[in-house]
Design a protein around this motif. Structure first.
Motif, PDB file in Angstrom:
ATOM      1  N   ILE A 108      14.142  42.638   4.301  1.00 39.86           N
ATOM      2  CA  ILE A 108      14.034  42.761   2.842  1.00 39.86           C
ATOM      3  C   ILE A 108      13.097  41.661   2.339  1.00 39.86           C
ATOM      4  CG2 ILE A 108      15.358  42.375   0.694  1.00 39.86           C
ATOM      5  CD1 ILE A 108      16.170  44.988   1.708  1.00 39.86           C
ATOM      6  N   GLY A 109      12.109  42.065   1.525  1.00 35.45           N
ATOM      7  CA  GLY A 109      11.250  41.077   0.872  1.00 35.45           C
ATOM      8  C   GLY A 109      11.974  40.628  -0.384  1.00 35.45           C
ATOM      9  N   THR A 110      12.057  39.334  -0.581  1.00 35.30           N
ATOM     10  CA  THR A 110      12.885  38.866  -1.697  1.00 35.30           C
ATOM     11  C   THR A 110      12.310  37.601  -2.331  1.00 35.30           C
ATOM     12  OG1 THR A 110      15.148  38.185  -2.243  1.00 35.30           O
ATOM     13  CG2 THR A 110      14.438  37.752  -0.022  1.00 35.30           C
ATOM     14  N   GLY A 111      12.588  37.442  -3.606  1.00 32.86           N
ATOM     15  CA  GLY A 111      12.065  36.271  -4.295  1.00 32.86           C
ATOM     16  C   GLY A 111      12.881  35.972  -5.532  1.00 32.86           C
ATOM     17  N   ARG A 112      12.695  34.770  -6.044  1.00 27.82           N
ATOM     18  CA  ARG A 112      13.514  34.398  -7.205  1.00 27.82           C
ATOM     19  C   ARG A 112      12.909  33.240  -8.012  1.00 27.82           C
ATOM     20  NH1 ARG A 112      13.425  29.483  -6.355  1.00 27.82           N
ATOM     21  NH2 ARG A 112      14.676  28.354  -4.848  1.00 27.82           N
ATOM     22  N   ASN A 140      19.610  31.379 -11.460  1.00 25.11           N
ATOM     23  CA  ASN A 140      18.752  31.791 -10.354  1.00 25.11           C
ATOM     24  C   ASN A 140      18.619  33.309 -10.513  1.00 25.11           C
ATOM     25  OD1 ASN A 140      18.102  32.934  -7.754  1.00 25.11           O
ATOM     26  ND2 ASN A 140      18.604  30.965  -6.815  1.00 25.11           N
ATOM     27  N   ILE A 141      17.395  33.767 -10.769  1.00 22.17           N
ATOM     28  CA  ILE A 141      17.185  35.194 -11.060  1.00 22.17           C
ATOM     29  C   ILE A 141      16.152  35.764 -10.086  1.00 22.17           C
ATOM     30  CG2 ILE A 141      16.386  36.850 -12.811  1.00 22.17           C
ATOM     31  CD1 ILE A 141      17.460  35.073 -14.944  1.00 22.17           C
ATOM     32  N   GLY A 142      16.535  36.821  -9.395  1.00 25.96           N
ATOM     33  CA  GLY A 142      15.576  37.359  -8.434  1.00 25.96           C
ATOM     34  C   GLY A 142      15.924  38.760  -7.989  1.00 25.96           C
ATOM     35  N   LEU A 143      15.174  39.234  -7.029  1.00 26.77           N
ATOM     36  CA  LEU A 143      15.485  40.553  -6.474  1.00 26.77           C
ATOM     37  C   LEU A 143      14.902  40.721  -5.083  1.00 26.77           C
ATOM     38  CD1 LEU A 143      12.795  42.566  -6.781  1.00 26.77           C
ATOM     39  CD2 LEU A 143      13.551  42.675  -9.130  1.00 26.77           C
ATOM     40  N   PHE A 149       9.943  28.741  -8.004  1.00 20.93           N
ATOM     41  CA  PHE A 149       9.669  30.146  -7.707  1.00 20.93           C
ATOM     42  C   PHE A 149       9.246  30.276  -6.258  1.00 20.93           C
ATOM     43  CE2 PHE A 149       6.773  33.783  -7.174  1.00 20.93           C
ATOM     44  CZ  PHE A 149       7.673  34.796  -7.513  1.00 20.93           C
ATOM     45  N   ASN A 150       9.828  31.214  -5.569  1.00 23.00           N
ATOM     46  CA  ASN A 150       9.326  31.491  -4.230  1.00 23.00           C
ATOM     47  C   ASN A 150       9.739  32.867  -3.738  1.00 23.00           C
ATOM     48  OD1 ASN A 150      12.062  30.629  -3.415  1.00 23.00           O
ATOM     49  ND2 ASN A 150      11.203  28.595  -3.786  1.00 23.00           N
ATOM     50  N   ILE A 151       8.991  33.279  -2.720  1.00 27.91           N
ATOM     51  CA  ILE A 151       9.179  34.601  -2.141  1.00 27.91           C
ATOM     52  C   ILE A 151       9.326  34.431  -0.640  1.00 27.91           C
ATOM     53  CG2 ILE A 151       7.759  36.621  -1.481  1.00 27.91           C
ATOM     54  CD1 ILE A 151       7.007  36.927  -4.359  1.00 27.91           C
ATOM     55  N   TRP A 152      10.273  35.132  -0.058  1.00 26.05           N
ATOM     56  CA  TRP A 152      10.424  35.049   1.401  1.00 26.05           C
ATOM     57  C   TRP A 152      11.065  36.335   1.893  1.00 26.05           C
ATOM     58  CZ3 TRP A 152       8.200  33.632   5.386  1.00 26.05           C
ATOM     59  CH2 TRP A 152       8.818  33.228   6.574  1.00 26.05           C
TER      60      TRP A 152
END
Ligand code: FAD
Length: 494
Positions: free
Chosen positions: A194-198, A243-246, A296-299
């Motif tokens: 799953i690609g995810t970030g927040r 913390n908000i992400g998806l 902010f980051n994506i992983w």
């Protein structure tokens, strides 16, 4: 640099740090334990260049388990906020399911520094700025790691009786494991990552709408348009901070983009999700020093069952490197913490017995499966099934098929059984519903089949072999059951 240790742990994330502490604690400091991480000390445990990427939520139960076993404790600021549970909303926001139970919202950045403090207190040697590039092997056993000092460029060769691979989801060590082993090297990137970030944001309160923000509950939104194949979240870090992400499955995002004729990316979806949140206003990246370099980051997160085998001669995998996050919600902190304690104990026993073979380390497989791993394949099947459903069907299923008993099962970390499916009374009492079921018998059938498959997979895990000899026969039966589930539950809503 050419040095020798009893154990080398690669990776200073939650899994590596707690495993190193556990080995030291359970051996009374008798063994030489080295932990290496590619980050500089000032960025200890940082997952990616852009930060300590995480939703930051962990159950009190898992954190307490590790803290009690290791005799350590965490407080503010690494535990930044306390919550009473998780609220999951259906795509139409009409159904919500409450998973109550104490939880913590961590500050991953300060938590990492606290872990570093404990590591040094426990006598673990910590080498920062070392990129582990591969495993050394000798006589069919892993015998150390080689790599580079990132600042000086110097080659590094470090020898040990056991290497623990806690280097996260992009582990190069597992992928290039140089000895024979049952460990699977590669994950199915299309289906199981799953690609995810927040963001971590501060904001003013907007409309009073608890379906979008609640200071005492983690909120999860299921929505295949907003987060195709995943979910989105608002986890409170205070009255005005979250913390908000998806997370998304890449192939489902592409399919959704094609269908809608748009070109959304993970980042644009996160931005949209933030913008439509009516309970918060003027959201801005946090300016708190606690969140420095971490707003902010994506992983990526692996969301399949854990690797079917976690050990080889002189080698063990843990955390994201072992694909431990729960397939249904990508929660990986709890599994990593619990596995650290189990692995720490097994390693100490193996070193005391003077036998670091696959057979000697096998107990880690057995005990992890018994404590946590046994439910993961069934959650993998449920996750894959849900990913194939439309918003309409998810809303419908949550409204009519999910019972309190299912919620209790999930809270106990068991698989839902959807008993309401068996009670035709509901259908018969409600004419409108009966009409819908007739129009869509596939949903009821699919959910019933996932529950049935779940029982079979859990039962197969209860027969997980006690030693490597039985593994191949067990694995064959296990994979056949899983394959049958995938074929019979293949997505219907494409
Ligand atoms: C956006 C996002 C949200 C998430 N939300 C949650 C959540 O709310 N709750 C939850 O429970 N889980 C969540 N997860 C999952 C959770 O963050 C992970 O499961 C957990 O942090 C895994 O820990 P780890 O120690 O196995 O790996 P990592 O945290 O990835 O740590 C690996 C460490 O190894 C180091 N390393 C990597 N390669 C090398 C190398 N070659 N040489 C030396 N060092 C190396 C890295 O620098 C890092 O320090 C989320 C993940 C993401 C990405």
């Amino acid at each position: 640099m050419d040095k020798s240790y009893d154990v080398i742990v690669v990776g200073g994330g939650v899994a590596g740090a707690h495993t190193a502490m556990a080995i030291s604690k359970f051996s009374g400091g008798r063994f030489r334990v080295l932990l290496i991480d590619k980050n500089a000390r000032s960025e200890f445990g940082k997952k990616t260049k852009t930060g300590w990427s995480c939703g930051d939520a962990v159950s009190k139960k898992s954190l307490d388990f590790a803290c009690n076993a290791l005799g350590i404790s965490y407080g503010y600021p690494e535990i930044e906020h306390k919550v009473d549970g998780v609220l999951v909303y259906s795509p139409d926001h009409e159904s919500k399911v409450l998973f109550d139970g104490d939880g913590y919202i961590l500050n991953r950045r300060t938590w990492a520094f606290k872990q570093l403090e404990y590591l040094e207190k426990f006598g673990v040697e910590v080498l920062d700025g070392i990129d582990a590039q591969g495993l050394l092997a000798n006589g069919g056993f892993v015998s150390g790691v080689y790599g580079k000092n990132i600042t000086s460029g110097e080659d590094v060769r470090l020898h040990s009786k056991i290497v623990v691979d806690a280097s996260g989801s992009a582990s190069k060590l597992r992928t290039n494991l140089p000895i024979n082993s049952f460990i699977e090297r590669e994950i199915d990137k299309e289906n199981d990552i799953i690609g995810t970030g927040r963001y971590i944001v501060e904001f003013e309160l907007g409309e009073d709408d608890e379906t979008w923000f609640h200071p005492r509950y983690c909120i999860i939104h299921l929505d295949q348009i907003l987060a195709p194949g995943g979910y989105s979240w608002v986890f409170p870090k205070g009255e005005n901070k979250a913390n908000i992400g998806l997370g998304i499955l890449r192939q489902l995002l592409n399919r959704r983009n094609r269908k809608l004729g748009v070109n959304d990316s993970l980042q644009s979806l996160i931005d949209k999700y933030l913008a439509i949140n009516r309970a918060i206003r003027n959201a801005k990246p946090s300016t708190s020093p606690l969140d420095e370099n971490n707003v902010f980051n994506i992983w990526q997160v692996p969301v399949r069952r854990q690797n079917d085998c976690l050990v080889a001669n002189g080698y063990a995998i843990i955390g994201d490197a072992a694909w431990m996050p729960r397939p249904i919600d990508a929660g990986g902190i709890g599994p990593a913490l619990e596995a650290s304690v189990i692995l720490g104990r097994c390693i100490v026993e193996a070193l005391e017995d003077g036998d670091v073979s696959e057979e000697s380390l096998w107990k880690y497989n057995v005990e992890y499966v018994r404590r946590r791993g046994y439910q993961m394949a069934s959650f993998e099947v449920l996750r894959r099934y849900l990913q194939g459903l439309t918003n309409e069907r998810i809303s419908f299923g949550m409204k009519y098929f999910l019972s309190q008993e299912d919620v209790e099962n999930i809270k106990r970390r068991e698989h839902p059984r959807f008993p309401l499916l068996n009670s035709l009374i509901r259908y018969l009492l409600d004419g409108e519903l009966r009409k819908r079921i007739k129009q869509d018998p596939g949903l009821a059938k699919g959910l019933r089949l996932t529950a049935e498959k779940s029982r079979r997979l859990i039962s197969l895990y209860s027969q997980y072999p006690e030693s490597p000899e039985g593994f191949e026969a067990w694995h064959k039966r296990f994979l056949a059951e899983l394959q049958d589930a995938y074929e019979r539950l293949s997505p219907q809503d494409s």
